[in-house]
Scaffold this active site. Structure first.
Site, PDB file in Angstrom:
ATOM      1  N   SER A  44       0.823  -1.205   0.000  1.00  0.00           N
ATOM      2  CA  SER A  44       0.000   0.000   0.000  1.00  0.00           C
ATOM      3  C   SER A  44       0.860   1.259   0.000  1.00  0.00           C
ATOM      4  O   SER A  44       0.562   2.232  -0.703  1.00  0.00           O
ATOM      5  CB  SER A  44      -0.940   0.010   1.205  1.00  0.00           C
ATOM      6  OG  SER A  44      -0.216   0.108   2.421  1.00  0.00           O
ATOM      7  N   ASP A  54       0.485   9.801   0.439  1.00  0.00           N
ATOM      8  CA  ASP A  54       1.106   9.124   1.562  1.00  0.00           C
ATOM      9  C   ASP A  54       0.390   7.802   1.820  1.00  0.00           C
ATOM     10  O   ASP A  54      -0.739   7.594   1.378  1.00  0.00           O
ATOM     11  CB  ASP A  54       1.035   9.995   2.821  1.00  0.00           C
ATOM     12  CG  ASP A  54       1.903  11.240   2.719  1.00  0.00           C
ATOM     13  OD1 ASP A  54       2.934  11.186   2.020  1.00  0.00           O
ATOM     14  OD2 ASP A  54       1.536  12.252   3.346  1.00  0.00           O
ATOM     15  N   ASP A  55       1.054   6.928   2.569  1.00  0.00           N
ATOM     16  CA  ASP A  55       0.424   5.686   2.998  1.00  0.00           C
ATOM     17  C   ASP A  55      -0.621   6.009   4.067  1.00  0.00           C
ATOM     18  O   ASP A  55      -0.711   7.134   4.551  1.00  0.00           O
ATOM     19  CB  ASP A  55       1.494   4.746   3.557  1.00  0.00           C
ATOM     20  CG  ASP A  55       1.008   3.326   3.729  1.00  0.00           C
ATOM     21  OD1 ASP A  55       0.040   2.935   3.057  1.00  0.00           O
ATOM     22  OD2 ASP A  55       1.611   2.590   4.541  1.00  0.00           O
ATOM     23  N   GLY A  56      -1.411   5.019   4.433  1.00  0.00           N
ATOM     24  CA  GLY A  56      -2.405   5.222   5.478  1.00  0.00           C
ATOM     25  C   GLY A  56      -3.755   5.629   4.937  1.00  0.00           C
ATOM     26  O   GLY A  56      -4.452   6.453   5.526  1.00  0.00           O
TER      27      GLY A  56
END
Length: 255
Positions: A44, A54-56
């Site tokens: 991811s 960004d990730d998350g």
């Protein structure tokens, strides 16, 4: 509909692990298949990076699903997608939209990407069961890899983390998960305790090479993944140097 879920599921063998060097786009997925890997996993964080986020769960779910579909179209191998916490989708919508990508499997984690807060174990088990039921209702066979975040989030002392991981793993497998992923487990004795105490396949992160795939196999691991580490290593080692060479008027192809 999804491709080769049964093939992907059968590759999870304790002691002879499925090694998945996580890809992030169609080109990197093709490189993995060309190198001889029988399946492709995504990361991811790495996928979000190439999408410009960004990730998350910062990337819009539609873009993540479109990226997954492109990878599926690009390779003749089962694809399993890191789908974080599910991007807020209800189980029925998650199953329908995910199955439409053609991917054979997905990761679902048990903590909030934004806050790091662990989900209640019983609640997460119900969520996984609902995803499994929703997929079955539309004829989609999905390999569910249930991530367990107690080590990552450092939830309590080490012995409490291990106990919680074992409890969550049993709940998630009973709910219909095919594999569990106690991310952050790196100590050999902890990994051995997990593989011995969990009644199903265990996924362990490569973790920078502290333990080789052969050593992880000896500990009973069934799946080895790399997360975003390969992409980051590639970009940090070569990408920066290439652009710096061009900027300085040098030859980016010189060794």
């Amino acid at each position: 509909m999804n491709r080769d879920a049964s093939t992907l599921r059968a590759l999870h063998v304790p002691g002879a692990p499925l090694v998945l060097p996580n890809a992030w786009d169609a080109a990197s997925a093709r490189l993995a298949v060309a190198a001889g890997f029988p399946a492709v996993a995504t990361s991811s964080a790495a996928t979000a990076a190439v999408l410009g986020y960004d990730d998350g769960e910062a990337a819009p779910v539609g873009e993540v699903l479109a990226a997954a579909a492109r990878i599926v179209r690009a390779v003749d191998a089962p694809v399993t997608v890191d789908f974080e916490r599910g991007y807020g989708l209800a189980p029925a919508e998650l199953a329908e939209r995910f199955a439409a990508t053609g991917a054979a499997g997905l990761n679902l984690e048990d903590s909030d990407p934004a806050t790091g807060e662990l989900a209640d174990a019983a609640e997460q088990a119900r969520f996984l069961a609902a995803v499994r039921q929703a997929a079955a209702s539309i004829g989609a066979d999905l390999v569910v890899n249930a991530r367990i975040d107690v080590f990552l989030r450092r939830s309590g002392p080490p012995e409490a983390q291990l106990a919680a991981a074992l409890d969550r793993a049993a709940r998630y497998l009973e709910a219909g998960a095919d594999c569990v992923y106690p991310i952050g487990a790196g100590d050999p004795e902890v990994i051995r305790a997990l593989t011995k105490g969990i009644p199903g396949p265990v996924n362990v992160a490569y973790g920078g090479g502290a333990l080789s795939p052969a050593e992880l196999a000896g500990l009973g691991v069934a799946r080895v993944t790399f997360g975003p580490a390969l992409q980051r290593h590639l970009y940090d080692t070569y990408g920066s140097a290439l652009f710096a060479a061009v900027a300085s008027g040098g030859n980016p192809f010189a060794r």
